[in-house]
Design an enzyme around this catalytic site. Structure first.
Site, mmCIF file in Angstrom:
data_model
loop_
_atom_site.group_PDB
_atom_site.id
_atom_site.type_symbol
_atom_site.label_atom_id
_atom_site.label_comp_id
_atom_site.label_asym_id
_atom_site.label_seq_id
_atom_site.Cartn_x
_atom_site.Cartn_y
_atom_site.Cartn_z
ATOM 1 N N HIS A 77 0.827 -1.200 0.000
ATOM 2 C CA HIS A 77 0.000 0.000 0.000
ATOM 3 C C HIS A 77 0.867 1.258 0.000
ATOM 4 O O HIS A 77 1.639 1.482 0.938
ATOM 5 C CB HIS A 77 -0.894 -0.022 1.244
ATOM 6 C CG HIS A 77 -1.863 1.111 1.334
ATOM 7 N ND1 HIS A 77 -1.823 2.028 2.350
ATOM 8 C CD2 HIS A 77 -2.886 1.473 0.513
ATOM 9 C CE1 HIS A 77 -2.804 2.905 2.170
ATOM 10 N NE2 HIS A 77 -3.457 2.598 1.078
ATOM 11 N N GLU A 108 1.475 -0.332 -5.098
ATOM 12 C CA GLU A 108 0.398 0.607 -5.393
ATOM 13 C C GLU A 108 0.874 2.042 -5.511
ATOM 14 O O GLU A 108 1.290 2.633 -4.514
ATOM 15 C CB GLU A 108 -0.645 0.586 -4.270
ATOM 16 C CG GLU A 108 -1.815 1.487 -4.611
ATOM 17 C CD GLU A 108 -2.518 2.118 -3.436
ATOM 18 O OE1 GLU A 108 -1.893 2.354 -2.391
ATOM 19 O OE2 GLU A 108 -3.717 2.388 -3.583
ATOM 20 N N ASP A 135 -0.735 5.744 -6.077
ATOM 21 C CA ASP A 135 -1.897 6.605 -6.308
ATOM 22 C C ASP A 135 -1.465 7.647 -7.333
ATOM 23 O O ASP A 135 -0.335 8.117 -7.299
ATOM 24 C CB ASP A 135 -2.310 7.304 -5.010
ATOM 25 C CG ASP A 135 -2.883 6.347 -3.989
ATOM 26 O OD1 ASP A 135 -3.547 5.376 -4.381
ATOM 27 O OD2 ASP A 135 -2.651 6.565 -2.783
ATOM 28 N N HIS A 138 -0.939 10.701 -3.093
ATOM 29 C CA HIS A 138 -2.255 10.274 -2.612
ATOM 30 C C HIS A 138 -3.294 11.380 -2.690
ATOM 31 O O HIS A 138 -4.459 11.141 -3.002
ATOM 32 C CB HIS A 138 -2.148 9.772 -1.175
ATOM 33 C CG HIS A 138 -3.468 9.386 -0.586
ATOM 34 N ND1 HIS A 138 -4.284 10.281 0.081
ATOM 35 C CD2 HIS A 138 -4.145 8.216 -0.602
ATOM 36 C CE1 HIS A 138 -5.389 9.658 0.467
ATOM 37 N NE2 HIS A 138 -5.333 8.412 0.076
ATOM 38 N N GLU A 180 -3.925 3.544 -8.755
ATOM 39 C CA GLU A 180 -5.258 4.075 -8.444
ATOM 40 C C GLU A 180 -5.404 5.467 -9.027
ATOM 41 O O GLU A 180 -4.577 6.344 -8.773
ATOM 42 C CB GLU A 180 -5.478 4.161 -6.918
ATOM 43 C CG GLU A 180 -6.854 4.769 -6.608
ATOM 44 C CD GLU A 180 -7.148 5.006 -5.129
ATOM 45 O OE1 GLU A 180 -6.337 4.587 -4.274
ATOM 46 O OE2 GLU A 180 -8.183 5.627 -4.844
HETATM 47 CA CA CA Z 1 -4.720 4.071 -2.830
#
Ligand code: CA
Length: 316
Positions: A23, A50, A52, A65, A155
């Protein structure tokens, strides 16, 4: 398209196929969304990392993020006065090269105190904001040098907001993925988003791209974990990424999603934010992987999740 056999839609994963998603890199140990953090997440045996994604003024996707810069960088010191009237320094108001002047630090509240006090000390060492392309080059370089095949799990952040600002994320995302081979058969990729409309559009543009519908615990998302909602999601997505409290409240969500052909990857598992019901972090991870039967999970501590899966596979 690049999903591995074990990750094909419609089958709950066997233990050996369950995955660990780093994450924001390895946010439990190093500042989120930094090259160092992604490298550490890789070394700590994440299967996917991951980023963002938000966009700069000159339309470069960067790993961040928030749509703001001040919670994780020193933008207030480097560019005083460049905030908007609402007091936020928006990433989209800065070029890539301006953002490269910033130092990333551990996530802080507006009073400067860290969200997670036991994590990496605020302001120590030096970290920069990576572009998405730099993040991918790191992962692919490590795949070359180690022989592993670690995937990416980007993401899209606030896609409607970006579109309204005249800088839509979707096409740029697909261009970068294409340039780096993520439509090749051996590629490991999932794309995640909270916005169903964005996922619909991505599915229309690239039907083979595995998409994950993120689901927050808010009442406005409650339709998504109904029978009908999961059926609807299965039309465009390969899986769901629910807040873990949704599964705690109703563990049948996992089987119902599997029955619709969806994989289940809940978020976010943190050793330093452990729910009271679990005596140890490992107990929470074991509960989700092996009792609730999820296929993977997002964690700030990928080493612990990887160890839980490795022990299970060895029968320890
Ligand atoms: Ca995320």
């Amino acid at each position: 398209m690049g999903i591995l056999h074990s990750e094909i839609k419609g089958r709950p994963s066997a233990d050996q196929d369950k995955i660990v998603i780093g994450h924001r890199g390895a946010a439990g140990y190093l500042p989120e969304h930094t090259i160092a953090g992604y490298a550490l997440g890789y070394a700590l045996k994440a299967d996917y990392l991951e980023p963002d994604l938000v966009m700069t003024k000159d339309e470069v996707l960067i790993c961040l993020h928030d749509i703001y810069l001040e919670s994780t960088t020193d933008v207030e010191q480097v560019f005083p006065g460049r905030h908007r009237d609402d007091g936020h320094w928006y990433a989209i108001d800065f070029t890539r090269s301006e953002i490269k002047e910033l130092a990333v630090h551990e996530r802080c509240r507006s009073d400067g105190t860290p969200y997670f006090p036991s994590r990496f000390p605020v302001g120590e060492s030096h970290f920069a904001v990576p572009t998405f392309a730099e993040m991918i080059a790191l992962v692919q370089g490590l795949n070359e040098s180690t022989g592993r095949n670690v995937g990416i799990y980007p993401e899209l952040k606030r896609p409607a907001w970006h579109a309204q600002a005249g800088h839509p994320l979707e096409k740029e995302l697909l261009d970068v993925l294409r340039a780096y081979g993520y439509f090749e058969p051996e590629a490991r990729i999932y794309v995640q988003c909270f916005a169903p409309d964005t996922l619909h559009e991505l599915h229309r543009m690239e039907p083979e791209l595995p998409l994950i519908q993120l689901i927050s615990e808010s009442q406005s998302s409650a339709w998504m974990w109904t029978e009908k909602g999961l059926d609807t999601i299965a039309v465009y997505a390969a899986g769901i990424g629910p807040a873990k409290v949704i599964i705690e409240a109703d563990p049948t969500v996992v089987n119902r999603a599997h029955a619709c052909g969806l994989v289940v990857h809940p978020y976010t598992f943190r050793r330093d934010q452990l729910p009271d019901k679990y005596p140890r972090f490992r107990a929470e991870l074991e509960q989700f992987y092996f009792e609730y039967g999820v296929d993977g999970l997002f964690t700030d501590f990928p080493d612990v999740a990887a160890a839980v899966l490795a022990e299970r596979r060895k029968g320890v």
